[in-house]
Scaffold this motif. Structure first.
Motif, mmCIF file in Angstrom:
data_model
loop_
_atom_site.group_PDB
_atom_site.id
_atom_site.type_symbol
_atom_site.label_atom_id
_atom_site.label_comp_id
_atom_site.label_asym_id
_atom_site.label_seq_id
_atom_site.Cartn_x
_atom_site.Cartn_y
_atom_site.Cartn_z
ATOM 1 N N ASN A 1 -6.696 -11.467 7.636
ATOM 2 C CA ASN A 1 -6.251 -12.631 6.865
ATOM 3 C C ASN A 1 -5.023 -12.335 6.002
ATOM 4 O OD1 ASN A 1 -8.131 -14.914 7.396
ATOM 5 N ND2 ASN A 1 -9.659 -13.431 6.720
ATOM 6 N N VAL A 2 -4.711 -11.064 5.817
ATOM 7 C CA VAL A 2 -3.496 -10.698 5.082
ATOM 8 C C VAL A 2 -2.297 -10.932 5.995
ATOM 9 C CG1 VAL A 2 -2.229 -8.783 4.037
ATOM 10 C CG2 VAL A 2 -4.679 -9.037 3.615
ATOM 11 N N ASP A 3 -1.299 -11.639 5.492
ATOM 12 C CA ASP A 3 -0.162 -11.996 6.340
ATOM 13 C C ASP A 3 0.736 -10.805 6.646
ATOM 14 O OD1 ASP A 3 -0.473 -15.005 6.511
ATOM 15 O OD2 ASP A 3 -0.478 -14.745 4.345
ATOM 16 N N ARG A 4 0.960 -9.937 5.651
ATOM 17 C CA ARG A 4 1.797 -8.758 5.862
ATOM 18 C C ARG A 4 1.299 -7.609 5.010
ATOM 19 N NH1 ARG A 4 7.616 -9.283 4.308
ATOM 20 N NH2 ARG A 4 6.996 -11.097 3.081
ATOM 21 N N VAL A 5 1.473 -6.407 5.524
ATOM 22 C CA VAL A 5 1.194 -5.195 4.755
ATOM 23 C C VAL A 5 2.486 -4.389 4.677
ATOM 24 C CG1 VAL A 5 -0.150 -3.075 4.574
ATOM 25 C CG2 VAL A 5 -1.211 -5.150 5.508
ATOM 26 N N LEU A 6 2.944 -4.140 3.455
ATOM 27 C CA LEU A 6 4.144 -3.337 3.233
ATOM 28 C C LEU A 6 3.719 -1.936 2.810
ATOM 29 C CD1 LEU A 6 6.353 -5.863 1.223
ATOM 30 C CD2 LEU A 6 6.254 -5.517 3.702
ATOM 31 N N HIS A 7 4.235 -0.931 3.485
ATOM 32 C CA HIS A 7 3.910 0.458 3.188
ATOM 33 C C HIS A 7 5.036 1.076 2.366
ATOM 34 C CE1 HIS A 7 0.447 0.621 5.974
ATOM 35 N NE2 HIS A 7 1.147 -0.264 6.658
ATOM 36 N N MET A 8 4.676 1.628 1.204
ATOM 37 C CA MET A 8 5.660 2.266 0.340
ATOM 38 C C MET A 8 5.423 3.768 0.273
ATOM 39 S SD MET A 8 6.462 -0.204 -2.928
ATOM 40 C CE MET A 8 7.915 0.825 -3.298
ATOM 41 N N GLN A 9 6.539 4.488 0.186
ATOM 42 C CA GLN A 9 6.495 5.933 0.035
ATOM 43 C C GLN A 9 7.789 6.401 -0.601
ATOM 44 O OE1 GLN A 9 5.087 8.129 3.481
ATOM 45 N NE2 GLN A 9 6.440 9.865 2.995
ATOM 46 N N ASP A 10 7.671 7.254 -1.610
ATOM 47 C CA ASP A 10 8.837 7.842 -2.268
ATOM 48 C C ASP A 10 9.849 6.793 -2.724
ATOM 49 O OD1 ASP A 10 7.779 10.384 -1.769
ATOM 50 O OD2 ASP A 10 8.734 10.476 0.201
ATOM 51 N N GLY A 11 9.336 5.676 -3.274
ATOM 52 C CA GLY A 11 10.210 4.665 -3.845
ATOM 53 C C GLY A 11 10.889 3.762 -2.837
ATOM 54 N N MET A 12 10.417 3.782 -1.594
ATOM 55 C CA MET A 12 11.025 2.937 -0.551
ATOM 56 C C MET A 12 9.935 2.188 0.212
ATOM 57 S SD MET A 12 13.955 5.496 0.980
ATOM 58 C CE MET A 12 12.769 6.813 1.324
ATOM 59 N N ILE A 13 10.298 0.998 0.710
ATOM 60 C CA ILE A 13 9.424 0.276 1.616
ATOM 61 C C ILE A 13 9.784 0.699 3.036
ATOM 62 C CG2 ILE A 13 8.791 -1.994 2.514
ATOM 63 C CD1 ILE A 13 9.268 -3.147 -0.232
ATOM 64 N N LEU A 14 8.802 1.143 3.778
ATOM 65 C CA LEU A 14 9.064 1.708 5.106
ATOM 66 C C LEU A 14 9.167 0.649 6.192
ATOM 67 C CD1 LEU A 14 6.594 4.747 4.959
ATOM 68 C CD2 LEU A 14 8.998 4.625 4.232
ATOM 69 N N ASN A 15 8.634 -0.559 5.912
ATOM 70 C CA ASN A 15 8.573 -1.567 6.973
ATOM 71 C C ASN A 15 8.864 -2.972 6.459
ATOM 72 O OD1 ASN A 15 6.133 -1.566 5.466
ATOM 73 N ND2 ASN A 15 5.059 -2.597 7.130
ATOM 74 N N ALA A 16 9.811 -3.132 5.517
ATOM 75 C CA ALA A 16 10.101 -4.461 4.953
ATOM 76 C C ALA A 16 10.641 -5.395 6.020
ATOM 77 C CB ALA A 16 11.114 -4.318 3.818
ATOM 78 N N VAL B 1 0.847 -1.195 0.000
ATOM 79 C CA VAL B 1 0.000 0.000 0.000
ATOM 80 C C VAL B 1 0.881 1.242 0.000
ATOM 81 C CG1 VAL B 1 -1.852 -1.204 1.223
ATOM 82 C CG2 VAL B 1 -0.159 0.092 2.517
ATOM 83 N N GLY B 2 0.265 2.356 -0.371
ATOM 84 C CA GLY B 2 0.992 3.618 -0.389
ATOM 85 C C GLY B 2 0.356 4.563 -1.375
ATOM 86 N N PRO B 3 0.725 5.828 -1.336
ATOM 87 C CA PRO B 3 0.125 6.820 -2.228
ATOM 88 C C PRO B 3 0.520 6.582 -3.681
ATOM 89 C CG PRO B 3 1.983 7.765 -1.044
ATOM 90 C CD PRO B 3 1.741 6.415 -0.444
ATOM 91 N N SER B 4 -0.235 7.175 -4.589
ATOM 92 C CA SER B 4 0.113 7.113 -6.005
ATOM 93 C C SER B 4 1.514 7.684 -6.210
ATOM 94 C CB SER B 4 -0.904 7.909 -6.832
ATOM 95 O OG SER B 4 -2.183 7.347 -6.719
ATOM 96 N N GLY B 5 2.294 7.008 -7.060
ATOM 97 C CA GLY B 5 3.653 7.456 -7.309
ATOM 98 C C GLY B 5 4.682 6.917 -6.344
ATOM 99 N N ALA B 6 4.246 6.050 -5.403
ATOM 100 C CA ALA B 6 5.180 5.518 -4.412
ATOM 101 C C ALA B 6 6.101 4.450 -4.980
ATOM 102 C CB ALA B 6 4.410 4.948 -3.219
ATOM 103 N N GLY B 7 5.741 3.876 -6.142
ATOM 104 C CA GLY B 7 6.562 2.838 -6.761
ATOM 105 C C GLY B 7 5.990 1.442 -6.640
ATOM 106 N N LYS B 8 4.747 1.327 -6.171
ATOM 107 C CA LYS B 8 4.138 0.017 -5.912
ATOM 108 C C LYS B 8 4.043 -0.833 -7.177
ATOM 109 C CE LYS B 8 0.259 1.696 -4.456
ATOM 110 N NZ LYS B 8 0.556 3.097 -4.845
ATOM 111 N N THR B 9 3.442 -0.272 -8.221
ATOM 112 C CA THR B 9 3.244 -1.034 -9.457
ATOM 113 C C THR B 9 4.573 -1.337 -10.129
ATOM 114 O OG1 THR B 9 1.000 -0.207 -9.829
ATOM 115 C CG2 THR B 9 2.214 -0.968 -11.761
ATOM 116 N N THR B 10 5.509 -0.412 -10.083
ATOM 117 C CA THR B 10 6.829 -0.660 -10.672
ATOM 118 C C THR B 10 7.522 -1.828 -9.978
ATOM 119 O OG1 THR B 10 7.069 1.665 -11.275
ATOM 120 C CG2 THR B 10 9.080 0.350 -11.196
ATOM 121 N N LEU B 11 7.443 -1.875 -8.650
ATOM 122 C CA LEU B 11 8.029 -2.992 -7.921
ATOM 123 C C LEU B 11 7.349 -4.297 -8.297
ATOM 124 C CD1 LEU B 11 9.916 -4.129 -5.751
ATOM 125 C CD2 LEU B 11 8.180 -3.552 -4.042
#
Length: 220
Positions: free
Chosen positions: A205-220, A33-43
């Protein structure tokens, strides 16, 4: 196990991913998850070998798939990765059965085997009465279930889903999410899901939620 290690991706002067690393374990559902432009789809596209980074590795069970030649990579992708997109991407001129069978046929399976497996999946997903219907004749929820069946046809190691419930109403969203959980629990299927949907990201039921912002994962 799937690992993306030190992934950097730039488009011109724009750095979309900044030294991103993430590990996906077999049989888990990971939401990004993360705002538009965070890099989610690219990753997601890089993990799915649809795009290549400037630097970094993508490892499937220890093999860096980015080093494969194009033909080898296409075969690997066909056999190991399933994709589900926001707008299903079913081919309008083909029936539901034909759409689901296409990846198996591309992979070299016999027509009879591909169609048998497609029928089994569609029956499992509650679409046995829609085999001969074309996408325009299906509801939004039915189209997405058909897309999930297509993603499953080659028994992939992972399914990558990009906003899979983004075009669905609340009822169909809930049904699609439950389908993902059932496939994880019953088939040990691995999912990575890019989503803005708080009902999915916040689901226990989701095992993990990764938060992305500015091209980085904040909690990998």
């Amino acid at each position: 196990m799937i690992q993306a290690k030190n992934i950097t991706k730039r488009y011109g002067d724009l750095e979309v991913l900044r030294n991103v690393s993430v590990t996906i374990h077999d049989g888990e559902i990971v939401a990004i998850v993360g705002p538009s432009g965070a890099g989610k789809t690219t990753l997601l596209q890089i993990i799915g070998t649809l795009d290549t980074p400037q630097s970094g590795e993508v490892l499937y069970d220890g093999t860096n798939v980015l080093q494969l030649k194009q033909r080898e990579l296409a075969h690997f992708r066909n056999r190991n990765i399933g994709f589900v997109f926001q707008f299903h991407q079913l081919l309008p001129e083909f029936t539901t059965l034909e759409n689901v069978a296409i990846p198996a046929l591309i992979g070299g399976d016999r027509r009879s085997d591909a169609y048998d497996r497609a029928r089994q999946l569609l029956d499992y997903l509650g679409l046995s009465q829609r085999l001969d219907h074309k996408p325009a004749q299906l509801s939004g929820g039915e189209r997405q279930r058909a897309a999930v069946a297509r993603a499953l046809i080659n028994k992939p190691k992972i399914i990558l889903a990009d906003e899979p419930s983004g075009s669905l109403d609340s009822h169909n969203k809930q049904e699609l999410h439950q389908l993902f959980f059932d496939l994880r629990d019953k088939l040990h299927q691995t999912f990575v899901i890019v989503t803005h949907d708080e009902t999915l990201a916040g689901n226990s039921n989701v095992d993990r939620v990764l938060h992305m912002q500015d091209g980085m994962i904040l909690n990998a």
